[in-house]
Design a protein around this motif. Structure first.
Motif, short mmCIF file in Angstrom:
data_model
loop_
_atom_site.label_atom_id
_atom_site.label_comp_id
_atom_site.label_asym_id
_atom_site.label_seq_id
_atom_site.Cartn_x
_atom_site.Cartn_y
_atom_site.Cartn_z
N LYS A 141 0.85 -1.20 0.00
CA LYS A 141 0.00 0.00 0.00
C LYS A 141 0.88 1.24 0.00
CE LYS A 141 -3.53 2.46 2.66
NZ LYS A 141 -4.42 2.45 3.85
N VAL A 142 0.52 2.22 -0.80
CA VAL A 142 1.27 3.46 -0.87
C VAL A 142 0.75 4.44 0.18
CG1 VAL A 142 1.89 5.44 -2.32
CG2 VAL A 142 1.78 3.14 -3.31
N TYR A 143 1.66 4.95 1.00
CA TYR A 143 1.31 5.89 2.07
C TYR A 143 1.94 7.25 1.81
CZ TYR A 143 -0.09 1.83 4.90
OH TYR A 143 -0.70 0.69 5.37
N ASN A 144 1.29 8.29 2.31
CA ASN A 144 1.93 9.59 2.38
C ASN A 144 2.95 9.56 3.52
OD1 ASN A 144 0.45 10.94 0.33
ND2 ASN A 144 -1.30 11.15 1.74
N MET A 145 4.11 10.12 3.28
CA MET A 145 5.18 10.07 4.28
C MET A 145 4.75 10.71 5.59
SD MET A 145 8.13 8.86 4.84
CE MET A 145 9.90 9.00 4.97
N ASP A 146 4.04 11.82 5.54
CA ASP A 146 3.60 12.48 6.78
C ASP A 146 2.67 11.58 7.60
OD1 ASP A 146 5.09 14.70 6.34
OD2 ASP A 146 3.41 16.07 5.93
N ASP A 147 1.81 10.81 6.91
CA ASP A 147 0.91 9.91 7.63
C ASP A 147 1.69 8.82 8.35
OD1 ASP A 147 -1.29 11.33 6.79
OD2 ASP A 147 -1.69 10.04 5.07
N VAL A 148 2.78 8.37 7.75
CA VAL A 148 3.62 7.35 8.39
C VAL A 148 4.38 7.95 9.58
CG1 VAL A 148 5.69 5.92 8.06
CG2 VAL A 148 3.86 5.91 6.35
N LEU A 149 4.94 9.12 9.40
CA LEU A 149 5.78 9.70 10.45
C LEU A 149 4.97 10.13 11.67
CD1 LEU A 149 8.28 11.86 8.35
CD2 LEU A 149 8.55 9.52 9.21
N LYS A 150 3.74 10.56 11.46
CA LYS A 150 2.94 11.01 12.60
C LYS A 150 2.45 9.85 13.46
CE LYS A 150 -1.64 11.25 10.41
NZ LYS A 150 -2.72 12.16 9.95
N ASP A 151 2.48 8.62 12.91
CA ASP A 151 2.05 7.45 13.68
C ASP A 151 2.94 7.20 14.89
OD1 ASP A 151 -0.08 6.95 12.07
OD2 ASP A 151 0.86 5.33 10.94
N GLY A 152 4.22 7.54 14.77
CA GLY A 152 5.15 7.31 15.87
C GLY A 152 5.78 5.95 15.89
N TYR A 153 5.46 5.10 14.90
CA TYR A 153 6.08 3.77 14.86
C TYR A 153 7.52 3.83 14.35
CZ TYR A 153 1.47 1.75 15.69
OH TYR A 153 0.27 1.42 16.23
N ILE A 154 7.76 4.71 13.39
CA ILE A 154 9.08 4.83 12.79
C ILE A 154 9.90 5.86 13.57
CG2 ILE A 154 10.39 5.40 10.71
CD1 ILE A 154 8.75 2.89 10.41
N ARG A 155 11.00 5.40 14.18
CA ARG A 155 11.92 6.32 14.86
C ARG A 155 13.07 6.71 13.96
NH1 ARG A 155 13.89 3.56 20.03
NH2 ARG A 155 14.92 5.57 20.33
N PHE A 156 13.44 5.82 13.06
CA PHE A 156 14.50 6.07 12.08
C PHE A 156 14.46 4.95 11.04
CE2 PHE A 156 16.21 3.75 15.70
CZ PHE A 156 16.76 2.64 15.10
N PHE A 157 15.07 5.21 9.89
CA PHE A 157 15.24 4.19 8.87
C PHE A 157 16.70 3.76 8.85
CE2 PHE A 157 11.57 6.67 7.39
CZ PHE A 157 10.66 5.66 7.14
N LEU A 158 16.95 2.57 8.31
CA LEU A 158 18.31 2.06 8.18
C LEU A 158 18.63 1.82 6.71
CD1 LEU A 158 18.44 -0.43 11.19
CD2 LEU A 158 19.68 1.73 10.98
N MET A 159 19.90 2.03 6.36
CA MET A 159 20.34 1.95 4.97
C MET A 159 19.94 0.63 4.31
SD MET A 159 22.88 0.38 2.96
CE MET A 159 24.35 0.07 3.93
N HIS A 160 20.04 -0.45 5.04
CA HIS A 160 19.81 -1.78 4.49
C HIS A 160 18.37 -1.97 4.01
CE1 HIS A 160 22.54 -1.58 7.94
NE2 HIS A 160 23.37 -2.20 7.14
N ALA A 161 17.47 -1.13 4.51
CA ALA A 161 16.04 -1.33 4.23
C ALA A 161 15.50 -0.45 3.11
CB ALA A 161 15.23 -1.07 5.51
N VAL A 162 16.23 0.59 2.71
CA VAL A 162 15.61 1.60 1.86
C VAL A 162 16.14 1.60 0.43
CG1 VAL A 162 15.19 3.07 3.87
CG2 VAL A 162 17.24 3.45 2.46
N ALA A 163 15.25 1.96 -0.48
CA ALA A 163 15.59 2.30 -1.86
C ALA A 163 14.84 3.57 -2.20
CB ALA A 163 15.20 1.17 -2.81
N TYR A 164 15.44 4.41 -3.03
CA TYR A 164 14.83 5.69 -3.39
C TYR A 164 14.62 5.78 -4.89
CZ TYR A 164 16.47 7.18 1.23
OH TYR A 164 16.70 7.28 2.58
N ARG A 165 13.62 6.58 -5.27
CA ARG A 165 13.48 6.96 -6.67
C ARG A 165 14.68 7.83 -7.02
NH1 ARG A 165 10.98 11.22 -9.12
NH2 ARG A 165 10.20 11.95 -7.10
#
Length: 356
Positions: A146-170
């Motif tokens: 599911k595609v989420y808006n980044m602000d909706d994800v960040l305001k949840d409080g579940y994500i404290r930080f991301f790690l390099m091993h997990a991310v890919a960017y456009r």
């Protein structure tokens, strides 16, 4: 356009580089890959190994040979020539799960998000393996795919930080923001997972365990022994992060500003923890710490940060930073030993209760 550019920084990794690259090239979808191996002035035959792969896989593997400039310089050299719709980093002592890579490439085909997050496996010296997911107390709050808006994800409080091993960017997102990484020091992968957060609009979580993170190699930068000797580099990275925060935070939403503020408070908390709790007393330099503490205290005043450091076990309520400022010394040895024992007990209980 290729689907995925994989940047592979390498320095003196001739023995491990073949495993890393072969994990990519064994995929039946390898033609969708743009593998950029950046040889950072290796003194072994890493360059020869990389060139052999380039010869055997033309149009897929491309090699950049450059003088040593440390981790950030390899990313800066690769990004301008990346041909993939998305881009991801793979350290040359690690590897991708080949089957998971094929699944990941299939998912990228239809994605239009700025950021994609996957699981990864941490592999210890004894062969123990731990799959790292973005969850809280066993709960996975986001629907995969599911595609989420980044602000909706960040305001949840579940994500404290991301790690390099997990991310890919456009890839175009990084180019539009003129992404550059600090050169000449280690630990700048923190910038890779921080600066784009200011600009990402759409994010997706995928149920794919892609990155295989090798913690077993001697001299690995995240090993406790190396980490404790590199506090000045960690502090330099923090300086860069704070300068970026000062320049860009006000341009973002209030939700993102709140997240970034908490993120940087946690970064400072980690630095204090290294000195006041993790560092062996024989290595502790009170003069150096005093100097850094004055700088960090000024940062907290400038940005209204509230950084407090309590034991992880939550039972001993003595606050490390306040104790140092009041007594100008670390906790007594007996109290540190008691705290360490309580940490072990509470972590055991946590696993029993929440990770059954």
């Amino acid at each position: 356009m290729k689907l995925l550019s994989v940047i592979v920084p390498t320095y003196n990794m001739a023995e491990l580089l073949p495993r890393c690259l072969q994990s990519l090239l064994d995929s039946p979808c390898k033609e969708e890959l743009d593998v950029i191996v950046v040889n950072d002035g290796s003194k072994d035959n890493s360059l020869e190994v990389a060139m052999d792969f380039q010869c055997r896989y033309p149009g897929i593997v491309n090699v950049i040979d450059k003088p040593n400039g440390n981790y950030g310089s390899t990313i800066n050299a690769a990004l301008p020539v990346a041909k993939g719709k998305y881009v991801k980093i793979l350290d040359s002592d690690d590897w991708f799960d080949t089957q998971a890579l094929t699944q990941f490439l299939a998912a990228l085909t239809s994605l239009q998000t700025d950021m994609a997050v996957t699981h990864f496996t941490q592999i210890g010296g004894g062969g123990d393996r731990e799959v790292v997911r973005y969850n809280t107390m066993g709960r996975e709050p986001y629907q995969y795919g599911k595609v989420y808006n980044m602000d909706d994800v960040l305001k949840d409080g579940y994500i404290r930080f991301f790690l390099m091993h997990a991310v890919a960017y456009r890839t175009q997102l990084l180019r539009d923001m003129n992404y550059k990484q600090t050169e000449g020091i280690s630990y700048t992968d923190t910038e890779w997972v921080t600066y784009p957060v200011y600009f990402v609009q759409k994010i997706v979580f995928l149920d794919i365990n892609l990155y295989q993170y090798n913690l077993a190699r001697e001299g690995q930068t995240m090993s406790p022994a190396v980490l404790l000797k590199s506090v000045k580099q960690l502090d330099s990275v923090n300086d860069s992060l704070m300068a970026y925060y000062a320049e860009n935070a006000a341009k973002t939403s209030l939700i993102r500003q709140t997240f970034l503020k908490q993120y940087h408070e946690n970064r400072l908390r980690v630095l204090y923890k290294v000195f006041l709790l993790d560092m062996p007393r024989t290595d502790f330099d009170a003069t150096l710490f005093d100097e850094l503490d004055r700088k960090w205290t000024q940062l907290m005043d400038n940005f209204s940060f509230k950084v407090r450091l309590f034991p992880e076990n939550k039972l001993l309520r003595i606050e490390y930073i306040h104790y140092w400022h009041k007594h100008h010394k670390r906790w007594p040895v007996w109290l540190e030993k008691l705290n360490a024992s309580l940490d072990v007990v509470m972590k055991w209980l946590y696993v029993k209760i929440f990770r059954r």
